[in-house]
Design a protein around this motif. Structure first.
Motif: not given
Length: 127
Positions: A56-74
């Protein structure tokens, strides 16, 4: 060791495809290893409850990293940049290193998923 599978990530509400998920899961798993000083991998083999919590923690951390990557890309900014002014060429960076902020957020997520941490995976002192 990857602490969650793609199916567990999707069950947790993840939206990435599997090819984009794999490198982020690898980074998330390394952040878990960092926070637990490498104790989590061996512990998950004998404790199903902790293995589920770490997934569960790993999936949540992946989602957090995904949000950071999306913000950088945007924004198109380099990692850590919060604003750019072209007129006087001013670049503003966020306080602290981006990697350390991600590690702190991962530790917070991990702490929340492990709860009271009965096995001391997050213990930073001496045994």
């Amino acid at each position: 060791m990857l602490y969650c599978t793609y199916e567990q990530y999707q069950t947790a509400g993840g939206t990435l495809d599997e090819t984009a998920f794999t490198p982020l899961c690898f980074r998330a798993s390394k952040l878990i290893d960092r926070a637990t000083f490498g104790r989590a991998e061996a512990h998950t083999k004998g404790c199903a409850d902790c293995a589920e919590a770490l997934a569960m923690a790993c999936a949540s951390i992946v989602q957090s990293l995904e949000r950071a990557e999306a913000a950088r890309a945007a924004t198109g900014y380099a990692p850590g940049v919060t604003s750019v002014n072209n007129d006087g060429f001013a670049v503003t960076f966020s306080d602290g290193a981006l990697a350390e902020k991600q590690a702190a957020e991962a530790h917070s997520i991990l702490s929340g998923c492990l709860g009271h941490d009965p096995h001391g995976l997050l213990y930073r002192g001496c045994f």
